[in-house]
Design an enzyme around this catalytic site. Structure first.
Site, PDB file in Angstrom:
ATOM      1  N   GLU A 103      41.689  41.831  40.663  1.00  0.00           N
ATOM      2  CA  GLU A 103      40.956  41.428  39.446  1.00  0.00           C
ATOM      3  C   GLU A 103      39.964  40.336  39.802  1.00  0.00           C
ATOM      4  O   GLU A 103      39.687  39.437  39.035  1.00  0.00           O
ATOM      5  CB  GLU A 103      41.920  40.964  38.342  1.00  0.00           C
ATOM      6  CG  GLU A 103      43.234  40.382  38.810  1.00  0.00           C
ATOM      7  CD  GLU A 103      43.135  38.931  39.274  1.00  0.00           C
ATOM      8  OE1 GLU A 103      43.122  38.732  40.510  1.00  0.00           O
ATOM      9  OE2 GLU A 103      43.087  38.021  38.418  1.00  0.00           O
ATOM     10  N   ASP A 122      37.228  35.578  38.794  1.00  0.00           N
ATOM     11  CA  ASP A 122      38.620  36.043  38.733  1.00  0.00           C
ATOM     12  C   ASP A 122      39.054  36.029  37.270  1.00  0.00           C
ATOM     13  O   ASP A 122      38.866  35.036  36.563  1.00  0.00           O
ATOM     14  CB  ASP A 122      39.500  35.103  39.576  1.00  0.00           C
ATOM     15  CG  ASP A 122      40.936  35.592  39.675  1.00  0.00           C
ATOM     16  OD1 ASP A 122      41.367  35.959  40.786  1.00  0.00           O
ATOM     17  OD2 ASP A 122      41.640  35.602  38.633  1.00  0.00           O
ATOM     18  N   ILE A 123      39.643  37.141  36.836  1.00  0.00           N
ATOM     19  CA  ILE A 123      40.084  37.232  35.445  1.00  0.00           C
ATOM     20  C   ILE A 123      41.247  36.265  35.214  1.00  0.00           C
ATOM     21  O   ILE A 123      42.138  36.147  36.056  1.00  0.00           O
ATOM     22  CB  ILE A 123      40.515  38.674  35.090  1.00  0.00           C
ATOM     23  CG1 ILE A 123      39.365  39.647  35.391  1.00  0.00           C
ATOM     24  CG2 ILE A 123      40.936  38.775  33.635  1.00  0.00           C
ATOM     25  CD1 ILE A 123      39.693  41.107  35.138  1.00  0.00           C
TER      26      ILE A 123
HETATM   27  P1  GH3 Z   1      45.026  33.577  37.045  1.00  0.00           P
HETATM   28  O1  GH3 Z   1      44.448  33.119  35.771  1.00  0.00           O
HETATM   29  O2  GH3 Z   1      45.640  32.455  37.829  1.00  0.00           O
HETATM   30  O3  GH3 Z   1      44.068  34.345  37.875  1.00  0.00           O
HETATM   31  O4  GH3 Z   1      46.240  34.525  36.663  1.00  0.00           O
HETATM   32  P2  GH3 Z   1      46.383  36.067  36.923  1.00  0.00           P
HETATM   33  O5  GH3 Z   1      47.561  36.553  36.193  1.00  0.00           O
HETATM   34  O6  GH3 Z   1      45.098  36.751  36.621  1.00  0.00           O
HETATM   35  O7  GH3 Z   1      46.556  36.091  38.484  1.00  0.00           O
HETATM   36  P3  GH3 Z   1      47.638  36.722  39.417  1.00  0.00           P
HETATM   37  O8  GH3 Z   1      47.061  36.621  40.795  1.00  0.00           O
HETATM   38  O9  GH3 Z   1      48.971  36.080  39.173  1.00  0.00           O
HETATM   39  O10 GH3 Z   1      47.750  38.207  39.002  1.00  0.00           O
HETATM   40  C1  GH3 Z   1      46.703  39.109  39.151  1.00  0.00           C
HETATM   41  C2  GH3 Z   1      47.071  40.324  38.377  1.00  0.00           C
HETATM   42  O11 GH3 Z   1      46.006  41.266  38.394  1.00  0.00           O
HETATM   43  C3  GH3 Z   1      48.261  41.032  38.929  1.00  0.00           C
HETATM   44  C4  GH3 Z   1      48.029  42.457  38.634  1.00  0.00           C
HETATM   45  O12 GH3 Z   1      48.864  42.887  37.610  1.00  0.00           O
HETATM   46  C5  GH3 Z   1      46.600  42.510  38.146  1.00  0.00           C
HETATM   47  N1  GH3 Z   1      45.839  43.545  38.840  1.00  0.00           N
HETATM   48  C6  GH3 Z   1      45.346  43.536  40.101  1.00  0.00           C
HETATM   49  N2  GH3 Z   1      44.755  44.723  40.392  1.00  0.00           N
HETATM   50  C7  GH3 Z   1      44.869  45.495  39.294  1.00  0.00           C
HETATM   51  C8  GH3 Z   1      44.457  46.828  38.971  1.00  0.00           C
HETATM   52  O13 GH3 Z   1      43.852  47.552  39.762  1.00  0.00           O
HETATM   53  N3  GH3 Z   1      44.740  47.274  37.725  1.00  0.00           N
HETATM   54  C9  GH3 Z   1      45.405  46.495  36.817  1.00  0.00           C
HETATM   55  N4  GH3 Z   1      45.629  47.000  35.616  1.00  0.00           N
HETATM   56  N5  GH3 Z   1      45.805  45.259  37.111  1.00  0.00           N
HETATM   57  C10 GH3 Z   1      45.552  44.758  38.311  1.00  0.00           C
HETATM   58 MG    MG Z   2      43.377  36.260  37.853  1.00  0.00          MG
HETATM   59 MG    MG Z   3      43.318  36.825  41.464  1.00  0.00          MG
END
Ligand code: GH3
Ligand code: MG
Ligand code: MG
Length: 315
Positions: free
Chosen positions: A224, A181-182
């Protein structure tokens, strides 16, 4: 659209009557098709072995192996259409020829225009069939691929995990799983915009793929989040792969704004399949290990193995 030019189309004429053979050869030659000719099924098989033949036009009555036996062998071995010719109507039935896999049937005395029409129809159907198969393969690819990262999608993840778990149980071979996970990706999106975030996802997909062996498969599990199935990989080896991926991603430099160079980190969870456990338990353990990495400060790999305490490797 698949288009096979006449010059690319190769026909093989099999008839022990040299007059008929030569006439067909000349006639379809005038229509622009390349052809070989031979007097026996045995020689025809030799020609088929060394040349790409698209259509065979064969007499049924031949010395040695007959035309129906030849048709049977061709349909078992080659992607070639067969048109059969017979001298006596009622000698062999249309059904018999079609059952052996023949695409069409003409009777002697041959009307060359009719033979040509039938051959063209066979070639047309052949192209349509190939085109359909290509479209189907493309659709099947699309159904299991994530458009942005070009990794497999989560639907396919569960299908593949199912068969890898089966294989692992059958041969008692190790099987490992990574959850990735990013870190702070929401912040990246908020700062640089969603499009820049998408570029990161695509590059990370590529970077993960480059770290894997042929038998390993990577998936975009969710937004992500990624997963990697590692067949033939035991708990002793899974850390090496996880570390390779973690380092590769850390070494990628992104420039979401001109003059800016940004690194991305990921949190990884790793685990090994435990014989006879349910798939859901296996997946949950990898997910739990990933969350452990988040809790411990992100940018690290954590492992949880069944009946064992978790371990963690810091960055
Ligand atoms: P954490 O270190 O706890 O994983 O923090 P985080 O911000 O990575 O995790 P969180 O679950 O709060 O948010 C995930 C984010 O990933 C939210 C969204 O903006 C981004 N994301 C998810 N799918 C996509 C996508 O297809 N494209 C883009 N650009 N961003 C995405
Ligand atoms: Mg994340
Ligand atoms: Mg996540």
């Amino acid at each position: 659209m698949i288009k096979q030019s006449k010059i690319d189309t190769c026909v093989l004429i099999v008839d022990d009557d040299s007059n008929i053979r030569d006439s067909i050869h000349e006639f379809i030659g005038m229509a622009g098709y390349k052809s070989f000719e031979t007097s026996s099924a045995e020689e025809a098989l030799e020609i088929l072995r060394t040349n790409t033949i698209h259509v065979v036009i064969t007499d049924i009555r031949l010395p040695g192996m007959n035309g129906l036996e030849l048709t049977d062998l061709i349909k078992n071995r080659y992607d070639t259409d067969v048109i059969v010719i017979t001298g006596y109507i009622g000698d062999y039935s249309y059904e018999e020829a079609i059952n052996k896999g023949a695409s069409d049937f003409v009777s002697k005395p041959i009307r060359f225009e009719e033979l040509l029409l039938r051959m063209r129809r066979v070639l047309r159907e052949r192209n349509i069939t190939k085109e359909r198969a290509l479209i189907l393969a493309r659709l099947q690819d699309l159904a299991i691929t994530d458009g942005l990262t070009k990794l497999y999608n989560s639907r396919y993840f569960y299908k593949q995990l199912d068969s890898e778990v089966d294989r692992s149980k059958r041969y008692n071979h190790p099987l490992s799983l990574l959850f990735l996970d990013i870190d702070h990706f929401k912040h990246y999106n908020d700062t640089y915009g969603h499009l820049e975030g998408d570029k990161v996802l695509a590059r990370i997909g590529k970077a993960i793929k480059l770290c894997l062996r042929k038998m390993d498969t990577a998936y975009r599990y969710g937004g992500e989040e990624f997963t990697v199935i590692l067949p033939e990989t035991s708990r002793g080896e899974v850390m090496t792969v996880a570390k390779r991926i973690k380092d590769a991603i850390e070494n990628e430099k992104f420039s979401p704004q001109s003059g800016k160079s940004v690194s991305i980190t990921i949190s990884i969870g790793a685990t090994e399949y435990c014989r006879d456990e349910r798939i859901s338990g296996f997946v949950q353990r990898a997910d739990k290990a990933m969350y452990l990495s988040k809790q411990r400060g992100r940018n690290q790999i954590s492992t949880i193995f069944s009946n064992e305490h978790s371990e963690s490797t810091d960055s």
